[in-house]
Write an enzyme that holds these catalytic residues in place. Sequence first.
Site, mmCIF file in Angstrom:
data_model
loop_
_atom_site.group_PDB
_atom_site.id
_atom_site.type_symbol
_atom_site.label_atom_id
_atom_site.label_comp_id
_atom_site.label_asym_id
_atom_site.label_seq_id
_atom_site.Cartn_x
_atom_site.Cartn_y
_atom_site.Cartn_z
ATOM 1 N N ARG A 125 0.836 -1.217 0.000
ATOM 2 C CA ARG A 125 0.000 0.000 0.000
ATOM 3 C C ARG A 125 0.860 1.252 0.000
ATOM 4 O O ARG A 125 0.627 2.192 -0.765
ATOM 5 C CB ARG A 125 -0.897 0.001 1.227
ATOM 6 C CG ARG A 125 -2.319 -0.065 0.782
ATOM 7 C CD ARG A 125 -3.368 0.329 1.674
ATOM 8 N NE ARG A 125 -4.580 -0.003 0.881
ATOM 9 C CZ ARG A 125 -5.799 0.125 1.300
ATOM 10 N NH1 ARG A 125 -6.033 0.553 2.490
ATOM 11 N NH2 ARG A 125 -6.813 -0.167 0.520
ATOM 12 N N THR A 145 -12.137 -0.979 10.689
ATOM 13 C CA THR A 145 -12.927 -1.498 11.810
ATOM 14 C C THR A 145 -14.026 -2.393 11.238
ATOM 15 O O THR A 145 -15.188 -1.993 11.182
ATOM 16 C CB THR A 145 -13.574 -0.341 12.603
ATOM 17 O OG1 THR A 145 -14.218 0.536 11.668
ATOM 18 C CG2 THR A 145 -12.579 0.432 13.409
ATOM 19 N N PRO A 146 -13.656 -3.593 10.772
ATOM 20 C CA PRO A 146 -14.675 -4.472 10.165
ATOM 21 C C PRO A 146 -15.668 -4.995 11.190
ATOM 22 O O PRO A 146 -15.451 -4.853 12.397
ATOM 23 C CB PRO A 146 -13.837 -5.622 9.586
ATOM 24 C CG PRO A 146 -12.576 -5.625 10.370
ATOM 25 C CD PRO A 146 -12.340 -4.227 10.847
ATOM 26 N N CYS A 193 -19.323 1.361 4.508
ATOM 27 C CA CYS A 193 -19.879 2.003 5.711
ATOM 28 C C CYS A 193 -21.313 1.638 6.077
ATOM 29 O O CYS A 193 -21.583 1.331 7.243
ATOM 30 C CB CYS A 193 -19.814 3.520 5.560
ATOM 31 S SG CYS A 193 -18.153 4.139 5.752
ATOM 32 N N ARG A 221 -29.484 0.246 -12.172
ATOM 33 C CA ARG A 221 -29.090 1.595 -11.745
ATOM 34 C C ARG A 221 -29.841 2.689 -12.480
ATOM 35 O O ARG A 221 -29.463 3.868 -12.410
ATOM 36 C CB ARG A 221 -27.587 1.776 -11.975
ATOM 37 C CG ARG A 221 -26.712 0.859 -11.133
ATOM 38 C CD ARG A 221 -26.697 1.292 -9.674
ATOM 39 N NE ARG A 221 -25.771 0.506 -8.886
ATOM 40 C CZ ARG A 221 -25.389 0.831 -7.662
ATOM 41 N NH1 ARG A 221 -25.830 1.921 -7.092
ATOM 42 N NH2 ARG A 221 -24.577 0.062 -6.993
HETATM 43 C C1 UDX Z 1 -21.070 6.908 2.626
HETATM 44 C C2 UDX Z 1 -21.537 8.286 3.132
HETATM 45 O O1 UDX Z 1 -22.191 8.976 2.059
HETATM 46 C C3 UDX Z 1 -20.353 9.105 3.642
HETATM 47 O O2 UDX Z 1 -20.808 10.311 4.201
HETATM 48 C C4 UDX Z 1 -19.614 8.283 4.702
HETATM 49 O O3 UDX Z 1 -18.462 8.979 5.132
HETATM 50 C C5 UDX Z 1 -19.221 6.930 4.166
HETATM 51 O O4 UDX Z 1 -20.362 6.241 3.650
HETATM 52 P P1 UDX Z 1 -19.902 6.010 0.409
HETATM 53 O O5 UDX Z 1 -20.225 4.651 0.957
HETATM 54 O O6 UDX Z 1 -18.521 6.269 -0.064
HETATM 55 O O7 UDX Z 1 -20.218 7.127 1.504
HETATM 56 O O8 UDX Z 1 -20.871 6.306 -0.834
HETATM 57 P P2 UDX Z 1 -22.369 6.852 -1.000
HETATM 58 O O9 UDX Z 1 -22.353 7.879 -2.049
HETATM 59 O O10 UDX Z 1 -22.978 7.220 0.285
HETATM 60 O O11 UDX Z 1 -23.136 5.580 -1.610
HETATM 61 C C6 UDX Z 1 -23.352 4.400 -0.864
HETATM 62 C C7 UDX Z 1 -24.178 3.422 -1.671
HETATM 63 O O12 UDX Z 1 -25.514 3.879 -1.846
HETATM 64 C C8 UDX Z 1 -23.644 3.164 -3.080
HETATM 65 O O13 UDX Z 1 -23.737 1.789 -3.383
HETATM 66 C C9 UDX Z 1 -24.570 3.974 -3.964
HETATM 67 O O14 UDX Z 1 -24.643 3.484 -5.274
HETATM 68 C C10 UDX Z 1 -25.878 3.805 -3.220
HETATM 69 N N1 UDX Z 1 -26.857 4.875 -3.506
HETATM 70 C C11 UDX Z 1 -26.574 6.165 -3.196
HETATM 71 C C12 UDX Z 1 -28.095 4.545 -4.058
HETATM 72 O O15 UDX Z 1 -28.369 3.377 -4.327
HETATM 73 N N2 UDX Z 1 -29.004 5.557 -4.289
HETATM 74 C C13 UDX Z 1 -28.758 6.854 -3.986
HETATM 75 O O16 UDX Z 1 -29.623 7.705 -4.204
HETATM 76 C C14 UDX Z 1 -27.489 7.171 -3.425
HETATM 77 P P1 ADP Z 2 -10.982 2.861 5.382
HETATM 78 O O1 ADP Z 2 -11.977 2.742 4.269
HETATM 79 O O2 ADP Z 2 -11.638 3.027 6.734
HETATM 80 O O3 ADP Z 2 -9.924 3.886 5.136
HETATM 81 P P2 ADP Z 2 -9.113 0.771 4.635
HETATM 82 O O4 ADP Z 2 -9.236 -0.702 4.825
HETATM 83 O O5 ADP Z 2 -9.108 1.334 3.260
HETATM 84 O O6 ADP Z 2 -10.262 1.426 5.521
HETATM 85 O O7 ADP Z 2 -7.770 1.293 5.332
HETATM 86 C C1 ADP Z 2 -7.337 0.936 6.595
HETATM 87 C C2 ADP Z 2 -5.800 0.817 6.556
HETATM 88 O O8 ADP Z 2 -5.338 0.671 7.903
HETATM 89 C C3 ADP Z 2 -5.269 -0.396 5.790
HETATM 90 O O9 ADP Z 2 -4.410 0.043 4.761
HETATM 91 C C4 ADP Z 2 -4.533 -1.234 6.861
HETATM 92 O O10 ADP Z 2 -3.366 -1.845 6.350
HETATM 93 C C5 ADP Z 2 -4.185 -0.164 7.884
HETATM 94 N N1 ADP Z 2 -3.943 -0.672 9.235
HETATM 95 C C6 ADP Z 2 -4.708 -1.514 9.974
HETATM 96 N N2 ADP Z 2 -4.168 -1.714 11.193
HETATM 97 C C7 ADP Z 2 -3.029 -0.970 11.252
HETATM 98 C C8 ADP Z 2 -2.019 -0.741 12.262
HETATM 99 N N3 ADP Z 2 -2.107 -1.310 13.472
HETATM 100 N N4 ADP Z 2 -0.986 0.080 11.935
HETATM 101 C C9 ADP Z 2 -0.916 0.663 10.723
HETATM 102 N N5 ADP Z 2 -1.833 0.487 9.749
HETATM 103 C C10 ADP Z 2 -2.878 -0.305 9.995
#
Ligand code: UDX
Ligand code: ADP
Length: 482
Positions: free
Chosen positions: A38, A88-89, A273, A449
């Site tokens: 990464r 944070t899964p 998310c 879509r």
């Molecule tokens: C989301 C929140 O928007 C963001 O504020 C937070 O920080 C992280 O989660 P993200 O998951 O990146 O962001 O994308 P987002 O644009 O919210 O879309 C999420 C999902 O909803 C996608 O699959 C999108 O295609 C879907 N979606 C969105 C719909 O199906 N319909 C809509 O009208 C809007």
């Molecule tokens: P997000 O969408 O929340 O940013 P990601 O999975 O894309 O989540 O990124 C999380 C990152 O944190 C990964 O690249 C992972 O390797 C890193 N990570 C997890 N645990 C540690 C740790 N203890 N120290 C440093 N990096 C870490």
Amino acid sequence: MVKICCIGAGYVGGPTMAVIAFKCPSVEVAVVDISVPRITAWNSDKLPIYEPGLDEVVKKCRGKNLFFSNEIEKHVAAADIVFVSVNTPTKTSGLGAGKAADLTYWESAARMIADVSKSSKIVVEKSTVPVKTAEAIEKILTHNSKGIEFHVLSNPEFLAEGTAITDLFNPDRVLIGGREENAGGLKAIQTLKDIYVQWVPQERIICTNLWSAELSKLAANAFLAQRISSVNSISALCEATGANVTQVSSAVGKDLRIGSKFLNASVGFGGSCFQKDILNLVYICECNGLPEVANYWKQVIKINDYQKNRFVNRLVSSMFNTISGKKIGILGFSFKKDTGDTRETPAIDVCKGLLNDKAQLVIYDPQVPEAQIFKDLSTPKFDWDQLGSTIQITEDAVAQSVKVVHNAYEATKDAHAICILTEWDEFKSLDYQKIYNNMPKPAYMFDGRNVVDVAKLRQIGFIVYSIGKPLDPWLKDMPAIA
Ligand code: UDX
Ligand code: ADP
């Protein structure tokens, strides 16, 4: 010069820190990660994530006040402010499995900060975490602190993938939660505010207590996901009654109290998310003796699962109840356009559903690498509601029945049906006449879509299903779907 270190160079940490470095030339930002590939990618010409505008921002600052490194301890020790943006899964085993957040990465990061720190630090929660995580982190830090002062802040990130850079440049709000009740806490809040105020208007920076900031992030994502499940539930009713969901959501959204955004019906929401945060919220409610509230929010995910199943069932029932051996062209695999991210993408469940009915899939996505698609389709998915209904496909079956190609025309050639699962712009302007000519008849289009011009495609000769739109006469005569 203020020194910032961000632990975790992912979808949140990478873009957020790049923008802080870009907007605050007097701040030095180091982004660190345990993953060597990464960090190597962040230091190369091909960044590890695809995000419009990100390349330019990184190129402007990298090597000046923005650094990517695997030397985690060194940069943490040197920093004044440490952002924690690790993943944070959802827990997949033990107490709270399927709902609670797995804080293993967070805890190990916190212990490491306590271990290597020789000067006071502000520790900022950036990953979305369950409410009261900050309190747990504070405990780990203070019990291991060797007399050093730590101030914990919660600064949840609201960026959406695909628009991360514009969201960060122009955020609706920046939320900073801290210990407002003591002078040290107030000073820490002010220090972080001083960073954001360099490009965000004062009135958009909201300071709250720690728990409010943490809960606001979960609640915001839950409200957004709820809107999509609401419009998706109406899409099913539209199909059953002949209304058009686009017209309905446009009419509904004109009410200023409701607003027009985030009302697009789709095959389902995805992303790292929404589902995770709602499950988290559900778990917190259950732990706090609020089963009614927990069940209310669970329903948002259930409707999302229902929508994906409905799409698969519609396709199978429209094609004479059998897709065994039929080629299906899949357009789009990422969870939304303008990202290569596939976490929780509805495409995984839809493709698994089609594979379960023995279809042959040819998949095209402009950004998702082939290896990722194979991995996603053969990785067992955790059954969040533990009903045992999650479809699992073996690696062998995926290898035999899935092909990944490099353009939409290749994916749809000789296909009995096409599924659009991501709203990539390029799918709007494909030559559908050419595509139609290269398909066996009847040629089906299942648009998850609402991307295509339904009337135009029907004119060409396609049988078109588009989420929440009046049904094709062909589909109306088919057996009812579950
Ligand atoms: C989301 C929140 O928007 C963001 O504020 C937070 O920080 C992280 O989660 P993200 O998951 O990146 O962001 O994308 P987002 O644009 O919210 O879309 C999420 C999902 O909803 C996608 O699959 C999108 O295609 C879907 N979606 C969105 C719909 O199906 N319909 C809509 O009208 C809007
Ligand atoms: P997000 O969408 O929340 O940013 P990601 O999975 O894309 O989540 O990124 C999380 C990152 O944190 C990964 O690249 C992972 O390797 C890193 N990570 C997890 N645990 C540690 C740790 N203890 N120290 C440093 N990096 C870490």
